[in-house]
Scaffold this motif. Structure first.
Motif, short mmCIF file in Angstrom:
data_model
loop_
_atom_site.label_atom_id
_atom_site.label_comp_id
_atom_site.label_asym_id
_atom_site.label_seq_id
_atom_site.Cartn_x
_atom_site.Cartn_y
_atom_site.Cartn_z
N CYS A 6 0.82 -1.10 -0.06
CA CYS A 6 -0.11 -0.10 -0.03
C CYS A 6 0.85 1.56 -0.01
N PRO A 7 0.57 2.13 -0.88
CA PRO A 7 1.49 3.37 -1.08
C PRO A 7 1.26 4.35 0.14
N GLN A 8 0.17 4.03 0.88
CA GLN A 8 -0.10 4.92 2.12
C GLN A 8 0.40 4.28 3.32
N CYS A 9 0.02 3.15 3.58
CA CYS A 9 0.54 2.62 4.95
C CYS A 9 1.63 1.56 4.83
N GLY A 10 1.82 1.25 3.69
CA GLY A 10 2.93 0.09 3.43
C GLY A 10 2.56 -1.38 3.55
N GLN A 11 1.20 -1.77 3.92
CA GLN A 11 0.85 -3.07 4.14
C GLN A 11 0.55 -3.54 2.93
N GLU A 12 0.49 -5.13 2.88
CA GLU A 12 0.63 -5.80 1.78
C GLU A 12 -0.92 -5.61 1.06
N LEU A 13 -0.83 -5.35 -0.23
CA LEU A 13 -2.17 -5.43 -1.12
C LEU A 13 -2.68 -6.79 -1.29
N HIS A 14 -4.16 -6.63 -1.32
CA HIS A 14 -4.68 -8.06 -1.84
C HIS A 14 -5.75 -7.80 -3.29
N VAL A 15 -6.10 -8.71 -3.91
CA VAL A 15 -6.73 -8.75 -4.90
C VAL A 15 -8.18 -8.56 -4.63
N MET A 16 -8.87 -7.43 -5.00
CA MET A 16 -9.99 -6.93 -4.87
C MET A 16 -11.09 -7.48 -5.63
N SER A 17 -10.62 -7.31 -7.03
CA SER A 17 -11.62 -7.77 -8.09
C SER A 17 -10.60 -7.74 -9.50
N LYS A 18 -11.08 -8.13 -10.57
CA LYS A 18 -10.53 -8.21 -11.78
C LYS A 18 -11.35 -7.43 -12.77
N GLU A 19 -10.48 -6.64 -13.64
CA GLU A 19 -11.12 -6.26 -14.91
C GLU A 19 -10.84 -7.05 -16.14
#
Length: 515
Positions: free
Chosen positions: A109-122
């Motif tokens: 995450c560019p804001q908090c630095g935590q790991e991102l997860h897949v929210m959806s797909k386009e």
């Protein structure tokens, strides 16, 4: 000085001459309007879209482009997705999935630095195509022998690994390649000289003479299959027939400009196993049709040409074509320069349309129910129509377009009334005309056949291709399958190659029915 009697006689002659000139002038006006309609107007048997397709050859993209429209709102997009109809036309195609993910180094995450997860797909879809590609396949058969026998015995056994035989002896052509060439010419109307140029652009030098030889010899391989199809055709109770001109340059004993003919015979709408067969002949004599249809008894739809009367003598009932009758009244209507429904031309045209309206209601009926409906409705229309024809004829010039239309329906009355006898008989011969059309389109591109052998081969290939398409088969895939079976089997059961045989693989069937 001329006497009173002389002046009266001269006046009568002048009046007669004026009347003759008026008739001639009316005829010229009719022909002018009719020719203008044929050249610039739409045909009564074509949709507006067909006419646009013909006229817009060079500005197709501009003609088909839709006007600029505002982007749909979010709610509209949501509703469209819920309907699930987007991509309906391409759902049968194979799909290659390419996934795009963030590199692991960017999955924070560019804001908090935590790991991102897949929210959806386009998901975005696009069509791609694999262009034609030519390659060489080498069939290498290893030959084996016994070393011990070579040393100790007088004879040494030699065993060769089995490999498929050549489709055509001493030829480079494969089943796939031959099916492709035939499809390009007989479906896409691409002459062999254009295919020669196309192969050259693909890096393959093949003369059109080679291509022509392959096509003719390949057509010969189809003879046993076509013989069975002809037997099946002649066993059917209702058929259609039509013919069109064909120029064959090197016919023995005939000038190059002499017209030969391509005949078409096909099944009617009363079967789920349609057959379309073409037959090349050097003329238009009705004897050719009689010879081809030897053994057939039943109903034969034709366009009214009297050459088919020879077939009538052989136990065949001829059926007339109301589409031809309607066409003649339509031409008379155009020639008269009027759109008035109460004009004689308009009344004749309206009667024909009433019959076709009844047939529209009977489309999904059984032959028995269709026959009953015709007795209740069509018979009354026909009886009223011929009473009107009789009354109208007394005040019509025979050489006018209306006169010709009336003459046609009078001469064809016996055959035009045939459809009332059996629910399997159709109102027109349009089915045969639609089957002759692919040949006519092809002829506009390749213009002529060089030899009778080439014309016969064309008839054979058109027969199998059009029959395949009528049975919802992909014609190129079907041809390839047939040639492979012929290549791989020495004693083949030809019945298993018929378009409706259960042995025909799914890969030969059209993915979109009727495409």
């Amino acid at each position: 000085m001329k006497t009173q009697a002389q002046l009266e006689a001269e006046n009568a002659q002048l009046k007669a001459r004026v009347q003759e000139l008026e008739v001639l002038n009316k005829w010229y006006e009719e022909q002018l309007r009719l020719n203008r309609q044929k050249q610039f107007g739409s045909s009564s048997e074509k949709s507006q879209r067909d006419d646009l397709a013909q006229l817009n050859l060079f500005n197709e993209a501009e003609a088909e482009r839709q006007p600029f429209m505002a982007e749909p709102d979010t709610q509209t997009i949501s509703n469209q997705r819920q309907k699930g109809k987007r991509g309906e036309s391409i759902k049968h195609l194979p799909v290659e999935v390419i996934e795009y993910t963030l590199p692991e180094t960017d999955q924070a995450c560019p804001q908090c630095g935590q790991e991102l997860h897949v929210m959806s797909k386009e998901v975005r879809k696009e069509l791609t195509i694999i262009p034609a590609k030519v390659k060489v396949i080498e069939h290498v058969s290893y030959v084996y022998s016994c070393r011990n026998c070579e040393k100790t015995n007088i004879e040494t056994p030699v065993i060769t690994a089995a490999a498929p035989k050549a489709l055509l002896p001493k030829s480079l052509v494969s089943a796939e390649f031959l099916a492709y060439i035939m499809s390009q010419k007989f479906i896409n109307a691409m002459p062999l000289y254009r295919q020669e140029q196309e192969f050259k652009r693909l890096g393959v030098v093949l003369s059109r003479q080679n291509l022509s030889n392959w096509v003719i010899k390949g057509a010969g391989l189809l003879d046993p299959l076509l013989a069975i199809l002809k037997q099946e055709l002649l066993a059917r109770p209702v058929l259609h027939a039509d013919e069109t001109t064909l120029e064959v340059l090197c016919e023995p004993g005939r000038p190059a400009q002499a017209d030969s003919y391509m005949w078409v015979y096909r099944t009617s709408g009363d079967t789920n196993r349609p057959i379309v067969l073409y037959d090349y002949r050097e003329g238009r004599s009705g004897q050719f049709a009689k010879d081809y249809l030897a053994g057939f008894t039943g109903y034969l739809h034709t366009d009214g040409w009297n050459g088919y009367h020879k077939v009538e003598d052989a136990g065949v009932t001829l059926c007339g074509c109301w589409a031809h009758a309607r066409r003649k009244f339509k031409e008379a209507l155009v020639g008269a320069g009027t759109k008035q429904a109460d004009s004689p031309e308009g009344i004749g045209f309206a009667y024909c349309n009433q019959l076709f309206a009844v047939e529209k209601k009977a489309e999904q009926m059984t032959p028995e129910d269709r026959h009953e409906l015709r007795q209740k409705e069509s018979k009354l229309i026909v009886e009223a129509f011929y009473r009107w024809v009789e009354a109208c004829w007394a005040n019509t010039l025979p050489q006018s377009l209306l006169g010709k239309a009336l003459t046609y329906v009078q001469n064809q009355q016996k055959y035009l009334l045939a459809f009332l006898a059996d629910g399997r008989i159709e109102l027109s011969n349009n089915r045969a005309e639609r089957s002759i059309k692919p040949f006519v389109i092809g002829r506009k591109n390749w213009l002529f056949c060089n030899t009778p052998g080439g014309a016969k081969s064309s008839a054979a290939i058109y027969s199998l291709i059009q029959t395949a398409m009528e049975n919802s088969l992909n014609p190129q895939a079907y041809l390839e399958y047939v040639f492979k079976q012929i290549q791989q089997q020495n004693d083949i059961d030809v019945g298993k190659l018929l378009p409706w045989a259960k042995e025909i693989p799914e890969s030969c069937k059209m993915l979109i029915n009727g495409s």
